[in-house]
Enzyme design. Structure first.
Site, PDB file in Angstrom:
ATOM      1  CB  THR A 116     -10.437  32.115 -75.040  1.00  0.00           C
ATOM      2  OG1 THR A 116      -9.147  31.869 -74.721  1.00  0.00           O
ATOM      3  CG2 THR A 116     -10.763  30.522 -75.804  1.00  0.00           C
ATOM      4  CE1 TYR A 140     -12.490  28.525 -71.484  1.00  0.00           C
ATOM      5  CE2 TYR A 140     -10.311  29.275 -72.186  1.00  0.00           C
ATOM      6  CZ  TYR A 140     -11.753  29.724 -71.963  1.00  0.00           C
ATOM      7  OH  TYR A 140     -12.062  30.795 -71.691  1.00  0.00           O
TER       8      TYR A 140
HETATM    9  N1  UFG Z   1       0.549  32.245 -63.076  1.00  0.00           N
HETATM   10  C1  UFG Z   1       1.462  32.041 -62.336  1.00  0.00           C
HETATM   11  N2  UFG Z   1       1.221  31.866 -61.167  1.00  0.00           N
HETATM   12  C2  UFG Z   1      -0.126  31.838 -60.751  1.00  0.00           C
HETATM   13  C3  UFG Z   1      -1.066  31.972 -61.695  1.00  0.00           C
HETATM   14  C4  UFG Z   1      -0.710  32.429 -62.832  1.00  0.00           C
HETATM   15  O1  UFG Z   1       2.802  31.881 -62.636  1.00  0.00           O
HETATM   16  O2  UFG Z   1      -0.303  31.640 -59.327  1.00  0.00           O
HETATM   17  C5  UFG Z   1       0.969  32.522 -64.572  1.00  0.00           C
HETATM   18  C6  UFG Z   1       0.540  31.499 -65.656  1.00  0.00           C
HETATM   19  O3  UFG Z   1       1.411  30.425 -65.390  1.00  0.00           O
HETATM   20  C7  UFG Z   1       0.448  32.397 -66.873  1.00  0.00           C
HETATM   21  C8  UFG Z   1       0.228  33.789 -66.389  1.00  0.00           C
HETATM   22  O4  UFG Z   1       0.316  33.455 -65.024  1.00  0.00           O
HETATM   23  O5  UFG Z   1       1.729  32.066 -67.607  1.00  0.00           O
HETATM   24  C9  UFG Z   1      -1.507  34.084 -66.601  1.00  0.00           C
HETATM   25  O6  UFG Z   1      -2.189  33.061 -65.790  1.00  0.00           O
HETATM   26  P1  UFG Z   1      -3.639  33.135 -65.689  1.00  0.00           P
HETATM   27  O7  UFG Z   1      -4.068  32.055 -65.088  1.00  0.00           O
HETATM   28  O8  UFG Z   1      -3.901  34.383 -64.943  1.00  0.00           O
HETATM   29  O9  UFG Z   1      -4.312  33.179 -67.107  1.00  0.00           O
HETATM   30  P2  UFG Z   1      -4.188  32.253 -68.198  1.00  0.00           P
HETATM   31  O10 UFG Z   1      -2.994  33.124 -69.222  1.00  0.00           O
HETATM   32  O11 UFG Z   1      -3.646  30.904 -67.918  1.00  0.00           O
HETATM   33  O12 UFG Z   1      -5.764  32.254 -68.572  1.00  0.00           O
HETATM   34  C10 UFG Z   1      -6.289  33.226 -69.385  1.00  0.00           C
HETATM   35  C11 UFG Z   1      -7.731  33.011 -69.154  1.00  0.00           C
HETATM   36  C12 UFG Z   1      -8.101  31.744 -69.095  1.00  0.00           C
HETATM   37  C13 UFG Z   1      -7.899  31.259 -70.405  1.00  0.00           C
HETATM   38  C14 UFG Z   1      -6.637  31.319 -70.845  1.00  0.00           C
HETATM   39  C15 UFG Z   1      -6.359  30.725 -72.241  1.00  0.00           C
HETATM   40  O13 UFG Z   1      -7.762  33.593 -67.787  1.00  0.00           O
HETATM   41  O14 UFG Z   1      -9.737  31.544 -68.869  1.00  0.00           O
HETATM   42  O15 UFG Z   1      -5.962  32.623 -70.688  1.00  0.00           O
HETATM   43  O16 UFG Z   1      -4.830  30.694 -72.297  1.00  0.00           O
HETATM   44  F1  UFG Z   1      -8.367  29.692 -70.418  1.00  0.00           F
END
Ligand code: UFG
Length: 326
Positions: A116, A140
């Site tokens: 990741t 993670y």
């Molecule tokens: N976000 C929101 N509101 C929500 C959900 C997400 O504003 O309800 C934002 C998060 O803060 C982030 C962006 O949308 O800035 C993307 O969030 P996601 O949860 O969709 O994805 P992440 O970037 O957190 O997660 C992804 C993978 C994970 C991994 C991560 C590593 O889905 O499995 O990248 O950074 F761990």
């Protein structure tokens, strides 16, 4: 040819099984169904088991004859990793170590690992290539980085040939909507936005609007799950040609802010998405965008379906027909 797919009942694993079956392989799903779905296992047999239980891993090698492994099974929620790091170390690291040891024991030496971009941490707004520093912000990312290191060591000592894919944000769904994204609880932005569009939830909370980005929200590099799993088939063939021990970022090089994703969902669905401005979410990096073309150059990978429009369109189609949610 049998290919062992750990986590084959999950979001990415189920799409990988479909891609493998299409390419003429037999995907053997190994899954504990803790976050995956039995109905997502549609493209080959499965063995129910847990990677922290060595005897269930032994069973899959008794019952089948895998020539290679695609290892997707993992816990992958940053919020959960922040509140329960031990769970991540046990499940993701010990589970992977058990699998890697079993692979070596059975001479199954071609290994594709889901890593990741979370292994990079927060690198000051730069675009990330495979040699960028790896300083994970949470357990993670740290657990995935540790498995990368284990693979390296087993490559040196036991000849395990491996491909490590560092995913950016995987999104979208099978364009034929046979499988798709469904987590419980859902934490990912696009499915949450589509739940809001569908009225399943009241709206979307934007986690943080004071980040040092143009619109104040976090930036991510979204890659279509179908493109992502195509890279795995290419990586598998590459290993089978005798190559290996390489790391590839899987992203498109384009970053989208949270607000841009929401706007795009409004356009694709032609419906409103109610939003609330919320606090930052612990463990989030400001910007994660791939700056690498190694997968394109070495594997001839082309992320053709990874436009934001198509990812949301395919996710929305799946959202409307998804039949393995309760
Ligand atoms: N976000 C929101 N509101 C929500 C959900 C997400 O504003 O309800 C934002 C998060 O803060 C982030 C962006 O949308 O800035 C993307 O969030 P996601 O949860 O969709 O994805 P992440 O970037 O957190 O997660 C992804 C993978 C994970 C991994 C991560 C590593 O889905 O499995 O990248 O950074 F761990």
């Amino acid at each position: 040819m049998d290919i062992l797919v750990t986590g084959g009942a999950g979001y990415i694993g189920s799409h990988a099984c479909k891609a493998l079956a299409r390419a003429g392989f037999t995907p053997i799903t190994f899954d504990n169904f803790s976050t995956g779905w039995r109905d997502a296992v549609r493209f080959g047999p499965y063995v129910e088991g847990d990677l922290t239980d060595k005897s269930s891993i032994a069973r899959v090698f008794q019952e089948h004859d895998p020539k290679a492994i695609l290892h997707f099974a993992a816990l992958s929620r940053v919020d959960e990793a922040m509140s329960n790091p031990g769970l991540y170390w046990r499940n993701n690291v010990l589970g992977s170590l058990n699998l890697i040891e079993a692979a070596v024991e059975h001479g199954c030496l071609d290994f594709v690992f889901s890593s990741t971009c979370a292994t990079y941490g927060d690198q000051d707004n730069v675009v990330l290539d495979e040699s960028s520093p790896q300083e994970p912000l949470n357990a993670y990312g740290a657990s995935k980085l540790t498995v990368e290191r284990i693979l390296h060591d087993f490559g040196v000592t036991h000849g395990l040939r491996h491909v490590i894919f560092r995913y950016f944000n995987v999104a979208g769904a099978d364009p034929e909507a046979e499988v798709g994204e469904f987590h419980r609880p859902e934490t990912h932005l696009i499915p949450i936005v589509l739940d809001a569009v569908a009225g399943i939830r009241d709206g979307v909370t934007i986690y943080g609007t004071d980040y040092p980005t143009e619109d104040g929200t976090c930036i991510r590099d979204y890659v279509h799950v179908s493109d992502l799993v195509d890279a795995h088939v290419l990586g598998l063939r590459w290993l089978m040609e005798g190559k290996g021990n390489e790391v590839f970022n899987l992203g498109t090089g384009s970053g989208f802010s949270v607000r841009e994703v929401i706007d795009s969902a409004r356009r694709v669905t032609n419906r409103d998405v109610p939003t609330t401005l919320g606090d930052r979410r612990a463990g989030d990096a400001v910007k994660l965008v791939s700056g690498s073309t190694r997968a394109e150059e070495e594997l001839n990978w082309q992320p053709r379906q990874s436009t934001m429009h198509q990812m949301i369109e395919d996710a929305w189609r799946w959202h409307q027909v998804a039949d393995y949610r309760e």
